[in-house]
Design an enzyme around this catalytic site. Structure first.
Site, PDB file in Angstrom:
ATOM      1  CD  GLU A   1      -2.672   1.430   0.059  1.00 41.25           C
ATOM      2  OE1 GLU A   1      -2.661   2.564  -0.471  1.00 41.25           O
ATOM      3  OE2 GLU A   1      -3.340   0.475  -0.380  1.00 41.25           O
TER       4      GLU A   1
ATOM      5  CG  ASP B   1      -7.667  -4.432  -5.445  1.00 40.38           C
ATOM      6  OD1 ASP B   1      -6.469  -4.643  -5.165  1.00 40.38           O
ATOM      7  OD2 ASP B   1      -8.519  -4.130  -4.582  1.00 40.38           O
TER       8      ASP B   1
END
Length: 290
Positions: free
Chosen positions: A116, A170
């Site tokens: 992330e 994604d």
């Protein structure tokens, strides 16, 4: 650009097709005793508070997983694990993101790698991954968290150890480069990790059909003549793409390279029903394997 915040959108129809597909893949991986790797390239915060005012502003949770669970019957056994995880977390006022689903389903010997880049999301992710899971048994997990560009990070980790496993892609698709990078990763994975499962989520947007076509073409190039490898395409529409009065995101899809056996059958049995439930009977789903 890192402006996308999933707090506005968790539990919506896009999360449902993505997390349902992920849970089915993990269920198949769990059928064998051999350990596996999970690489989540765009992890987000991991879990989300249902009472978050950002999500309440959009109402996507209420029109998504909350609505779906209220219409479930005991016959929905194919999606049982995903639905049970959602119910368990929602009872505690949370929605489980993909890292939390992975923690719930992975076993003690399996390895989870989370990436992330968003500065606020990575802090939340690290904090959330320290909390105990709310579904299944507590176990000592092998989790590594990386604050880095996912496209570079994925390549650097290939092939993972254990080599058996799944990569989930994604991105937010805020920029055109996201589509290009996903297509490149699909082709690169075919070279570096051709035994792995690659699961790619993408939005259905009228103005992005050309970019999605390029991702699909890249995935198709991973299948060689005479090879046992296949590519699964699944799309779920909850709105009419021609209805300009509706938001531009009319659905979303999954591309699964090297899909587990029976995944096509499982999605074909579940997605059309889910689409109709989420769209007041308009919705539709298409599943195909190349």
């Amino acid at each position: 650009m890192l402006s996308y915040q999933h707090e506005y959108h968790f539990g919506n129809h896009a999360d449902i097709i993505k997390h349902l597909t992920l849970s089915l893949i993990l269920s198949h991986l769990n059928e064998k005793d051999k350990p596996y790797s999970i690489i989540d390239a765009h992890a987000g915060a991991g879990r989300y508070h249902i009472a978050d005012e950002k999500n309440a502003m959009t109402g996507e949770f209420e029109r998504g997983i909350s609505l779906l669970l209220s219409h479930l019957t005991h016959s929905e056994h194919i999606c049982k694990t995903y639905f049970e995880i959602c119910k368990c977390y929602m009872a505690k006022n949370f929605y489980p993101g993909s890292p939390e689903i992975e923690r719930c389903m992975a076993r003690a010997g399996d390895k989870i790698t989370l990436m992330e880049l968003h500065p606020q999301e990575i802090i939340k992710l690290k904090d959330n991954m320290k909390l105990p899971v709310l579904y299944g048994e507590q176990k000592r997990e092998h989790i590594s968290i990386h604050c880095r560009n996912s496209y570079e990070g994925v390549i650097a980790l290939m092939p993972p150890e254990p080599k058996r496993g799944v990569l989930l892609l994604d991105p937010s698709y805020e920029e055109t480069s996201d589509y290009e990078n996903v297509a490149k990763i699909a082709l690169e994975m075919n070279k570096r990790w051709n035994t792995g499962i690659v699961a790619i989520w993408y939005p259905l947007l009228v103005h992005r059909k050309a970019e999605i076509a390029r991702i699909k073409a890249a995935a198709a190039n991973c299948v060689q003549k005479g090879s046992d490898r296949k590519v699964l395409y699944a799309e779920m529409c909850v709105q009419d793409e021609n209805d300009t009065a509706q938001p531009r995101l009319y659905g979303s899809g999954m591309i699964v390279i090297n899909p587990p056996w029976k995944l096509q059958e499982e999605l074909s049995s579940s997605l059309p029903k889910i689409a109709k439930t989420l769209s007041n009977d308009y919705g539709k789903a298409e599943i195909d394997v190349l």
